[in-house]
Motif scaffolding. Structure first.
Motif, PDB file in Angstrom:
ATOM      1  N   HIS A 154     -11.214 111.045  56.415  1.00  0.00           N
ATOM      2  CA  HIS A 154     -11.152 109.848  55.842  1.00  0.00           C
ATOM      3  C   HIS A 154     -12.060 109.795  54.461  1.00  0.00           C
ATOM      4  CE1 HIS A 154     -11.096 105.438  55.512  1.00  0.00           C
ATOM      5  NE2 HIS A 154      -9.707 105.318  55.933  1.00  0.00           N
ATOM      6  N   ILE A 155     -11.732 109.084  53.669  1.00  0.00           N
ATOM      7  CA  ILE A 155     -12.701 108.951  52.617  1.00  0.00           C
ATOM      8  C   ILE A 155     -14.007 108.206  52.980  1.00  0.00           C
ATOM      9  CG2 ILE A 155     -13.134 108.189  50.278  1.00  0.00           C
ATOM     10  CD1 ILE A 155     -10.262 108.770  49.616  1.00  0.00           C
ATOM     11  N   LEU A 156     -13.771 107.099  53.754  1.00  0.00           N
ATOM     12  CA  LEU A 156     -14.801 106.152  53.813  1.00  0.00           C
ATOM     13  C   LEU A 156     -15.522 106.437  55.410  1.00  0.00           C
ATOM     14  CD1 LEU A 156     -15.829 103.782  52.100  1.00  0.00           C
ATOM     15  CD2 LEU A 156     -14.571 102.178  53.645  1.00  0.00           C
ATOM     16  N   ASN A 322      -9.049 107.239  37.898  1.00  0.00           N
ATOM     17  CA  ASN A 322      -9.312 105.909  37.815  1.00  0.00           C
ATOM     18  C   ASN A 322     -10.095 105.581  39.237  1.00  0.00           C
ATOM     19  OD1 ASN A 322      -8.513 105.782  35.360  1.00  0.00           O
ATOM     20  ND2 ASN A 322      -6.651 104.189  35.888  1.00  0.00           N
ATOM     21  N   CYS A 323      -9.731 106.655  40.137  1.00  0.00           N
ATOM     22  CA  CYS A 323      -9.820 106.171  41.626  1.00  0.00           C
ATOM     23  C   CYS A 323     -11.345 105.824  42.041  1.00  0.00           C
ATOM     24  CB  CYS A 323      -9.455 107.344  42.618  1.00  0.00           C
ATOM     25  SG  CYS A 323      -9.967 107.073  44.314  1.00  0.00           S
ATOM     26  N   ILE A 324     -11.709 104.590  42.670  1.00  0.00           N
ATOM     27  CA  ILE A 324     -13.096 104.393  42.936  1.00  0.00           C
ATOM     28  C   ILE A 324     -13.402 104.841  44.506  1.00  0.00           C
ATOM     29  CG2 ILE A 324     -13.379 102.794  41.064  1.00  0.00           C
ATOM     30  CD1 ILE A 324     -12.949 100.466  43.334  1.00  0.00           C
ATOM     31  N   ARG A 325     -12.331 105.621  45.120  1.00  0.00           N
ATOM     32  CA  ARG A 325     -12.758 105.946  46.427  1.00  0.00           C
ATOM     33  C   ARG A 325     -12.874 104.955  47.462  1.00  0.00           C
ATOM     34  NH1 ARG A 325     -11.501 109.773  43.714  1.00  0.00           N
ATOM     35  NH2 ARG A 325     -12.740 111.579  43.123  1.00  0.00           N
ATOM     36  N   CYS A 326     -12.074 103.805  47.310  1.00  0.00           N
ATOM     37  CA  CYS A 326     -12.216 102.726  48.351  1.00  0.00           C
ATOM     38  C   CYS A 326     -11.543 102.923  49.589  1.00  0.00           C
ATOM     39  CB  CYS A 326     -11.714 101.645  47.576  1.00  0.00           C
ATOM     40  SG  CYS A 326      -9.842 101.663  47.688  1.00  0.00           S
ATOM     41  N   SER A 327     -10.483 103.697  49.501  1.00  0.00           N
ATOM     42  CA  SER A 327      -9.676 104.149  50.756  1.00  0.00           C
ATOM     43  C   SER A 327      -8.738 103.102  51.201  1.00  0.00           C
ATOM     44  CB  SER A 327     -10.511 104.715  52.045  1.00  0.00           C
ATOM     45  OG  SER A 327     -10.979 103.662  52.575  1.00  0.00           O
ATOM     46  N   ALA A 328      -8.346 102.101  50.484  1.00  0.00           N
ATOM     47  CA  ALA A 328      -7.546 101.208  50.786  1.00  0.00           C
ATOM     48  C   ALA A 328      -5.884 101.771  51.109  1.00  0.00           C
ATOM     49  CB  ALA A 328      -7.583 100.075  49.945  1.00  0.00           C
ATOM     50  N   CYS A 329      -5.610 102.776  49.997  1.00  0.00           N
ATOM     51  CA  CYS A 329      -4.379 103.434  50.154  1.00  0.00           C
ATOM     52  C   CYS A 329      -4.050 104.196  51.383  1.00  0.00           C
ATOM     53  CB  CYS A 329      -4.174 104.262  48.954  1.00  0.00           C
ATOM     54  SG  CYS A 329      -5.144 105.813  48.626  1.00  0.00           S
ATOM     55  N   LEU A 330      -5.303 104.892  51.978  1.00  0.00           N
ATOM     56  CA  LEU A 330      -5.118 105.625  53.422  1.00  0.00           C
ATOM     57  C   LEU A 330      -4.905 104.550  54.333  1.00  0.00           C
ATOM     58  CD1 LEU A 330      -6.949 107.505  51.392  1.00  0.00           C
ATOM     59  CD2 LEU A 330      -7.918 108.202  53.618  1.00  0.00           C
ATOM     60  N   PRO A 351      -2.618 109.010  50.379  1.00  0.00           N
ATOM     61  CA  PRO A 351      -1.988 109.117  49.192  1.00  0.00           C
ATOM     62  C   PRO A 351      -2.947 109.597  48.063  1.00  0.00           C
ATOM     63  CG  PRO A 351      -1.525 107.116  50.400  1.00  0.00           C
ATOM     64  CD  PRO A 351      -2.636 107.836  51.094  1.00  0.00           C
ATOM     65  N   ILE A 352      -4.257 109.269  47.769  1.00  0.00           N
ATOM     66  CA  ILE A 352      -5.073 109.669  46.657  1.00  0.00           C
ATOM     67  C   ILE A 352      -5.078 111.106  46.767  1.00  0.00           C
ATOM     68  CG2 ILE A 352      -7.216 109.053  48.052  1.00  0.00           C
ATOM     69  CD1 ILE A 352      -6.310 109.167  44.068  1.00  0.00           C
ATOM     70  N   GLY A 353      -5.288 111.635  48.156  1.00  0.00           N
ATOM     71  CA  GLY A 353      -5.249 113.158  48.407  1.00  0.00           C
ATOM     72  C   GLY A 353      -4.199 113.934  47.879  1.00  0.00           C
ATOM     73  N   VAL A 384      -2.193  97.956  47.145  1.00  0.00           N
ATOM     74  CA  VAL A 384      -3.248  97.587  47.305  1.00  0.00           C
ATOM     75  C   VAL A 384      -4.434  98.237  46.401  1.00  0.00           C
ATOM     76  CG1 VAL A 384      -2.845  97.554  49.868  1.00  0.00           C
ATOM     77  CG2 VAL A 384      -3.488  99.686  49.003  1.00  0.00           C
ATOM     78  N   CYS A 385      -3.961  99.265  45.568  1.00  0.00           N
ATOM     79  CA  CYS A 385      -4.958  99.987  44.902  1.00  0.00           C
ATOM     80  C   CYS A 385      -5.716  99.100  43.918  1.00  0.00           C
ATOM     81  CB  CYS A 385      -4.645 101.133  44.034  1.00  0.00           C
ATOM     82  SG  CYS A 385      -5.766 101.941  43.123  1.00  0.00           S
ATOM     83  N   PRO A 386      -7.079  99.005  43.952  1.00  0.00           N
ATOM     84  CA  PRO A 386      -7.745  97.860  43.310  1.00  0.00           C
ATOM     85  C   PRO A 386      -7.940  98.208  41.878  1.00  0.00           C
ATOM     86  CG  PRO A 386      -9.243  99.364  44.473  1.00  0.00           C
ATOM     87  CD  PRO A 386      -7.900  99.631  45.056  1.00  0.00           C
ATOM     88  N   VAL A 387      -7.468  99.309  41.448  1.00  0.00           N
ATOM     89  CA  VAL A 387      -7.694  99.852  39.994  1.00  0.00           C
ATOM     90  C   VAL A 387      -6.143 100.221  39.493  1.00  0.00           C
ATOM     91  CG1 VAL A 387     -10.049 100.232  39.811  1.00  0.00           C
ATOM     92  CG2 VAL A 387      -8.526 102.205  40.481  1.00  0.00           C
ATOM     93  N   LYS A 388      -5.097  99.707  40.401  1.00  0.00           N
ATOM     94  CA  LYS A 388      -3.719  99.823  39.906  1.00  0.00           C
ATOM     95  C   LYS A 388      -3.337 101.402  39.412  1.00  0.00           C
ATOM     96  CE  LYS A 388      -2.540  95.393  38.354  1.00  0.00           C
ATOM     97  NZ  LYS A 388      -2.268  94.656  36.902  1.00  0.00           N
ATOM     98  N   ILE A 389      -3.866 102.114  40.375  1.00  0.00           N
ATOM     99  CA  ILE A 389      -3.142 103.618  40.311  1.00  0.00           C
ATOM    100  C   ILE A 389      -1.762 103.503  40.849  1.00  0.00           C
ATOM    101  CG2 ILE A 389      -3.490 106.039  40.910  1.00  0.00           C
ATOM    102  CD1 ILE A 389      -6.518 105.367  40.926  1.00  0.00           C
ATOM    103  N   ASN A 390      -0.744 103.876  40.029  1.00  0.00           N
ATOM    104  CA  ASN A 390       0.804 104.225  40.545  1.00  0.00           C
ATOM    105  C   ASN A 390       0.796 105.208  41.203  1.00  0.00           C
ATOM    106  OD1 ASN A 390       3.115 103.953  40.568  1.00  0.00           O
ATOM    107  ND2 ASN A 390       3.761 103.272  38.663  1.00  0.00           N
TER     108      ASN A 390
END
Ligand code: SF4
Length: 485
Positions: A154-156, A322-330, A351-353, A384-390
């Motif tokens: 997990h990222i976080l 743009n990802c700030i590695r918050c892990s919300a998408c996971l 998803p970010i991975g 949920v992505c805080p920086v709106k990555i589609n």
């Protein structure tokens, strides 16, 4: 090519199938992701301007990426002016070599580390080990992974796949016996309550901190305007890593730069609420150069490209940077929740991975080719992505890239035949109507309760993991003609 794919990992479908068979893993993940999801929803719901903050975060990131060259040079200039040094690394091997050389120059063979995705990406710990340098992870979850001879998932929360009983066993095994009444080892007499586990880790790490001469960190943000490295974390161990040692080395991706100190105002609201569901980060450490009477005497920043420039060149795929590695998408991903992070075969799971790995490393390996398909495309990650990555858009884009990369290779015979037959059928309304009649008649033989559970021969792959809705007994055109004479 750069970065680490876990050696020997099978492609996602096989790894996911294996993970799905582990009921304990699924229970651990479901419990952990549900808790984080609920906390995040509550924390985000408190802010009436959340959507404006997301938009501001996206805008700052996109502006920075458009002018990345300018901001990186500005960052280098400010770090140098503050008494630090900047080193540029094209790929993982070069980054590891630079860091190992910097440590060697200090004459030390031990370093303490605060959790850093970039150093995981480059496989720094292994490279340091090969150079005779021992790296001690100090983040609690990373420590669990390191002592468990495990991989992060997990990222976080890299040890999200472990429950308390498993962590207690790892600590007992690696830190000392921990038998009742025996406090000889770092673990002491150990139960599995969180405060007992945290205390054991504290004792284990205290001595490493006090004798550490070299600290290695990543960065959540690099501020171009001031030449500052910003590290956000929850336990305070990161702060010890960046302030106690004589030498501090930061390894970070080039996309971590933000233009101004003031931009942190946006990201330091977006990050904690999205990642841990907290209003603010418990420890946010910022470090600028060196000072005479306080903190490290030597300060180095290693800026890693590692496939980022190539990613930047792709107008659709570049938003992954743009990802700030918050892990919300996971935490909202239905696929991640069931299979966990190891199935993705790389340090960036979920998803970010699935969009970052195949861009940073390319799609030459079977693991990277499978990742854009490791998603249901439900869109929960985008919401949920805080920086709106589609993320769904990039996944589809990368699927097209995977298909294109294989276009010149001959397809397996049966697949080419089926595709040829489909083209021939779909290019004529008369042939399509005939095929629909045949399919409806054939379906009558294999359907049960309106569904087909198993297709024959090479088509069985479609029904291995899902039922197929049986074709309607008559087509829409036939129904229309019959009911509208
Ligand atoms: S893609 Fe978005 S939601 Fe996922 S880790 Fe990055 S910033 Fe967070």
């Amino acid at each position: 090519m750069s970065g680490t794919t876990f050696l020997g990992m099978p492609a996602f479908p096989q790894a996911a199938r294996d993970a799905l068979g582990d009921a304990q893993l699924r229970r651990n993940l479901a419990e952990a992701t549900r808790t984080i999801r609920d906390k995040r929803a509550e924390a985000v719901g408190e802010l009436p301007d959340w959507e404006e903050l997301r938009e501001a975060g996206r805008a700052v990131k996109e502006h920075t990426l458009r002018h990345l060259d300018r901001y990186l040079l500005q960052f280098e200039e400010r770090v140098t002016a503050a008494g630090g040094s900047v080193h540029w690394a094209r790929d993982a091997a070069e980054a590891n070599r630079i860091v190992a050389d910097l440590v060697r120059r200090t004459g030390r063979s031990e370093v303490v580390k605060v959790k850093s995705m970039a150093t995981q990406e480059t496989g720094l710990n292994t490279a340091l080990e090969q150079a005779g340098i021992r790296a001690y992870e100090t983040d609690l979850a990373e420590l669990i992974v390191q002592l468990g001879h495990d991989r992060p998932s997990h990222i976080l929360v890299p040890a999200i796949h472990r429950n308390r009983a498993e962590i207690r066993e790892i600590f007992r095994r690696e830190m000392g016996t921990g038998a009742a009444g025996d406090d000889a080892g770092d673990a002491g007499p150990l139960g599995d309550e969180p405060h007992e586990l945290a205390e054991a880790a504290r004792r284990h790490l205290r001595e490493r901190f006090l004798r550490a001469e070299v600290g290695i960190c990543g960065a959540n943000f690099l501020v171009a305007e001031t030449g500052t490295v910003v590290v956000a974390e929850s336990e305070g161990n990161g702060r010890m890593c960046v302030s106690l040692p004589e030498t501090l080395i930061c390894l970070a991706g080039i996309e971590k730069v933000v233009p101004r100190w003031q931009d942190l105002e946006v990201f330091l609201q977006l990050l904690p609420r999205s990642s841990t569901g907290e209003r603010m980060n418990p420890y946010t450490s910022s470090w600028t150069g060196t000072a005479d009477h306080d903190g490290p005497r030597e300060f180095h920043v290693v800026l890693l490209d590692g496939g980022r420039t190539a990613t930047l060149a792709d107008p659709i795929g570049r938003q992954a940077l743009n990802c700030i590695r918050c892990s919300a998408c996971l935490n909202v991903c239905p696929v991640y929740e069931r299979v966990g992070g190891h199935a993705y075969g790389s340090v960036y799971p979920g998803p970010i991975g699935a969009i970052l790995g195949p861009q940073l490393r390319g799609t030459a390996s079977a693991v990277d080719r499978s990742l854009p398909y490791a998603s249901t495309l439900c869109g929960a990650c985008y919401e949920v992505c805080p920086v709106k990555i589609n993320i769904p858009e990039v996944l589809v884009h990368l699927r097209a890239r995977v298909v294109d990369s294989r276009r010149r290779r001959p397809l397996p015979g049966w697949e080419r035949l089926v595709m040829g037959a489909a083209r021939w059928t779909l290019s004529s309304p008369r042939r399509l109507a005939g095929a629909q009649r045949i399919a409806a008649a054939a379906a009558r033989l294999v359907r049960r309760d309106g569904r087909i559970r198993r297709l024959p021969g090479p088509l069985a792959g479609w029904t291995d993991a899902r039922d197929l809705p049986a074709p309607a007994p008559e087509s829409f055109r036939t129904w229309w003609r019959r009911t509208h004479p």
